[in-house]
Design an enzyme around this catalytic site. Structure first.
Site, mmCIF file in Angstrom:
data_model
loop_
_atom_site.group_PDB
_atom_site.id
_atom_site.type_symbol
_atom_site.label_atom_id
_atom_site.label_comp_id
_atom_site.label_asym_id
_atom_site.label_seq_id
_atom_site.Cartn_x
_atom_site.Cartn_y
_atom_site.Cartn_z
ATOM 1 N N SER A 117 0.924 -0.988 -0.085
ATOM 2 C CA SER A 117 0.018 0.009 0.174
ATOM 3 C C SER A 117 0.858 1.252 -0.129
ATOM 4 O O SER A 117 0.372 2.264 -0.252
ATOM 5 C CB SER A 117 -0.913 0.037 1.216
ATOM 6 O OG SER A 117 -1.856 -0.970 1.297
ATOM 7 N N HIS A 138 -1.315 -2.785 -7.022
ATOM 8 C CA HIS A 138 -1.784 -2.400 -5.832
ATOM 9 C C HIS A 138 -3.399 -2.495 -5.990
ATOM 10 O O HIS A 138 -4.110 -1.597 -6.680
ATOM 11 C CB HIS A 138 -1.537 -1.042 -5.499
ATOM 12 C CG HIS A 138 -2.062 -0.508 -4.180
ATOM 13 N ND1 HIS A 138 -2.426 0.825 -3.943
ATOM 14 C CD2 HIS A 138 -2.492 -1.031 -3.099
ATOM 15 C CE1 HIS A 138 -2.877 1.024 -2.723
ATOM 16 N NE2 HIS A 138 -3.020 -0.098 -2.163
ATOM 17 N N GLU A 150 -3.832 0.095 -8.994
ATOM 18 C CA GLU A 150 -2.997 1.332 -9.092
ATOM 19 C C GLU A 150 -1.753 0.503 -9.423
ATOM 20 O O GLU A 150 -1.201 -0.459 -8.795
ATOM 21 C CB GLU A 150 -2.736 1.851 -7.984
ATOM 22 C CG GLU A 150 -1.967 3.321 -7.877
ATOM 23 C CD GLU A 150 -1.765 3.939 -6.561
ATOM 24 O OE1 GLU A 150 -1.822 3.338 -5.495
ATOM 25 O OE2 GLU A 150 -1.757 5.073 -6.634
ATOM 26 N N ASN A 188 -2.877 6.263 -1.426
ATOM 27 C CA ASN A 188 -2.562 6.397 -0.125
ATOM 28 C C ASN A 188 -1.965 7.687 0.644
ATOM 29 O O ASN A 188 -1.942 7.970 1.549
ATOM 30 C CB ASN A 188 -2.135 5.012 0.403
ATOM 31 C CG ASN A 188 -3.076 3.998 0.733
ATOM 32 O OD1 ASN A 188 -4.148 4.249 1.061
ATOM 33 N ND2 ASN A 188 -2.789 2.856 0.396
HETATM 34 P P1 NAD Z 1 -4.010 -9.321 6.452
HETATM 35 O O1 NAD Z 1 -3.578 -9.011 7.608
HETATM 36 O O2 NAD Z 1 -5.473 -9.504 6.030
HETATM 37 O O3 NAD Z 1 -3.162 -10.553 5.692
HETATM 38 C C1 NAD Z 1 -1.862 -10.638 5.768
HETATM 39 C C2 NAD Z 1 -1.648 -11.822 5.497
HETATM 40 O O4 NAD Z 1 -0.139 -12.118 5.354
HETATM 41 C C3 NAD Z 1 -1.626 -12.819 6.695
HETATM 42 O O5 NAD Z 1 -2.503 -13.955 6.397
HETATM 43 C C4 NAD Z 1 -0.308 -13.390 7.155
HETATM 44 O O6 NAD Z 1 -0.498 -14.789 7.758
HETATM 45 C C5 NAD Z 1 0.416 -13.224 5.857
HETATM 46 N N1 NAD Z 1 1.844 -13.325 6.066
HETATM 47 C C6 NAD Z 1 2.653 -12.667 6.989
HETATM 48 N N2 NAD Z 1 3.899 -13.002 6.754
HETATM 49 C C7 NAD Z 1 3.731 -13.629 5.694
HETATM 50 C C8 NAD Z 1 4.880 -14.702 4.988
HETATM 51 N N3 NAD Z 1 6.257 -14.346 5.622
HETATM 52 N N4 NAD Z 1 4.535 -15.500 4.051
HETATM 53 C C9 NAD Z 1 3.537 -15.490 3.680
HETATM 54 N N5 NAD Z 1 2.449 -14.865 4.206
HETATM 55 C C10 NAD Z 1 2.516 -13.909 5.284
HETATM 56 O O7 NAD Z 1 -3.620 -7.772 5.390
HETATM 57 P P2 NAD Z 1 -4.244 -7.540 4.041
HETATM 58 O O8 NAD Z 1 -5.242 -6.485 4.447
HETATM 59 O O9 NAD Z 1 -4.425 -8.773 3.179
HETATM 60 O O10 NAD Z 1 -2.728 -6.815 3.604
HETATM 61 C C11 NAD Z 1 -1.927 -7.433 2.608
HETATM 62 C C12 NAD Z 1 -1.093 -6.250 1.860
HETATM 63 O O11 NAD Z 1 -2.292 -6.012 0.939
HETATM 64 C C13 NAD Z 1 -0.324 -5.204 2.665
HETATM 65 O O12 NAD Z 1 0.937 -4.841 1.804
HETATM 66 C C14 NAD Z 1 -1.350 -4.237 2.491
HETATM 67 O O13 NAD Z 1 -0.869 -2.790 2.737
HETATM 68 C C15 NAD Z 1 -1.896 -4.361 1.047
HETATM 69 N N6 NAD Z 1 -3.165 -3.815 0.967
HETATM 70 C C16 NAD Z 1 -4.168 -3.731 1.706
HETATM 71 C C17 NAD Z 1 -5.529 -3.097 1.653
HETATM 72 C C18 NAD Z 1 -6.415 -3.182 2.771
HETATM 73 O O14 NAD Z 1 -7.599 -2.433 2.299
HETATM 74 N N7 NAD Z 1 -6.357 -4.086 3.712
HETATM 75 C C19 NAD Z 1 -5.661 -2.579 0.373
HETATM 76 C C20 NAD Z 1 -4.734 -2.611 -0.654
HETATM 77 C C21 NAD Z 1 -3.488 -3.253 -0.484
#
Ligand code: NAD
Length: 282
Positions: A117, A138, A150, A188
């Site tokens: 993000s 993204h 994005e 963001n």
């Molecule tokens: P989340 O907390 O729902 O999920 C993250 C997952 O990553 C977890 O299941 C965790 O077990 C896993 N993980 C952690 N370390 C790991 C590793 N070494 N190998 C494999 N898996 C691993 O988070 P999310 O909201 O899905 O966010 C994930 C990514 O997407 C982040 O970079 C976030 O910034 C980005 N993102 C999030 C959003 C949002 O609205 N939440 C929107 C766009 C982008």
């Protein structure tokens, strides 16, 4: 290069959504996570989401979609994919570790993308052996619903990688918008300071969460208020993004609100933990 197979690392709310839309577009998908619990939850979330689409008459064969996704604890299962999309927790050290592992694993011509993000794609691309094949993809939350992807070009990204990634986003039925690498990109850089300012309004006792969100919904025509949106994104992710903006720009205007810091310390992460600025556990 036409992409036929996709690996997704991280099966949280974003990873499972990315896996779902890729499988719905006919691609074969390997979805991995270090947590078996996250993989089980991802499978259930995707099945529920597909069932809702069937009910709405928008999908006829959910089993065919599910059969295209392999759920795995082993990143090694990504060795043959055309593109690996990293969608793990928003922490630089986690992403660096994953990208280095992917780089050693996938074919040299494979694309390595990150769904980060806010973290610099140029820094992430520098971790892999073919940095010209690294790019930001993204997706927005919830992935099956939101139109935008994005696309972030690292300084090292080449034109072929950019074109193939744009084509993949279009194949998923999304609208790609390309931007250059900068902290928080466009999405963001603009969104998260607004959310953080809404948290300050709450912290300073200016209004209740309901009042803050209603002002922004009815007054600014936002479909969802900033505090409800923070709960949807995850307060840990919101804090991580603010910290990236603060450290990269070295500008105090990006300091995270102390209430956001406290909420994360308390484990009140929003919808995913059952409680954030609102409660979801009743
Ligand atoms: P989340 O907390 O729902 O999920 C993250 C997952 O990553 C977890 O299941 C965790 O077990 C896993 N993980 C952690 N370390 C790991 C590793 N070494 N190998 C494999 N898996 C691993 O988070 P999310 O909201 O899905 O966010 C994930 C990514 O997407 C982040 O970079 C976030 O910034 C980005 N993102 C999030 C959003 C949002 O609205 N939440 C929107 C766009 C982008």
């Amino acid at each position: 290069m036409e992409i036929q197979s996709v690996g997704v690392v991280g099966a949280g709310q974003m990873g499972n959504g990315i896996a779902q839309v890729c499988a719905m577009a006919g691609l074969s998908v390997v979805l991995t996570d270090v947590s078996s619990k996250a993989l089980e939850k991802a499978q259930a979330t995707i099945a529920n989401s597909l069932a809702r689409l069937v009910k709405k008459g928008q999908l006829s064969d959910p089993d065919a979609v599910l059969s295209r996704i392999v759920f795995s604890n082993e990143m090694a299962d990504l060795a043959a994919v055309d593109i690996a999309i990293e969608a793990a927790t928003e922490r630089l050290e986690i992403k660096i570790d994953i990208l280095r592992q992917l780089s050693a694993l996938v074919r040299p011509e494979a694309i390595i993308a990150s769904n980060t993000s806010s973290i610099s794609l140029t820094v992430l691309a520098a971790q892999v052996s073919q940095p010209q094949r690294a790019i930001g993809m993204h997706f927005m939350n919830p992935v099956p619903v939101m139109q935008l992807v994005e696309i972030i070009r690292a300084l090292q990204t080449d034109d072929a990688t950019h074109a193939a990634t744009v084509a993949l986003a279009e194949r998923l039925g999304k609208t790609p918008v390309s931007v250059n690498d900068a902290p928080g990109f466009v999405s963001n850089r603009v969104l998260m300071p607004m959310i953080n300012e809404a948290v300050f309004c709450l912290y300073e006792g200016i209004a209740t969460p309901e009042a803050i969100d209603t002002v922004m919904k009815l007054g600014m025509n936002h479909p969802i208020g900033p505090l409800a949106l923070a709960d949807l994104i995850g307060l840990d992710t919101c804090l991580a993004i603010m910290d990236v903006l603060y450290h990269e720009f070295r500008d105090s205007k990006y300091r995270a609100c102390p209430l956001l810091v406290q909420k994360v310390a308390a484990g009140h992460l929003g919808r995913k933990s059952g409680q954030g600025f609102y409660r979801y556990d009743q």
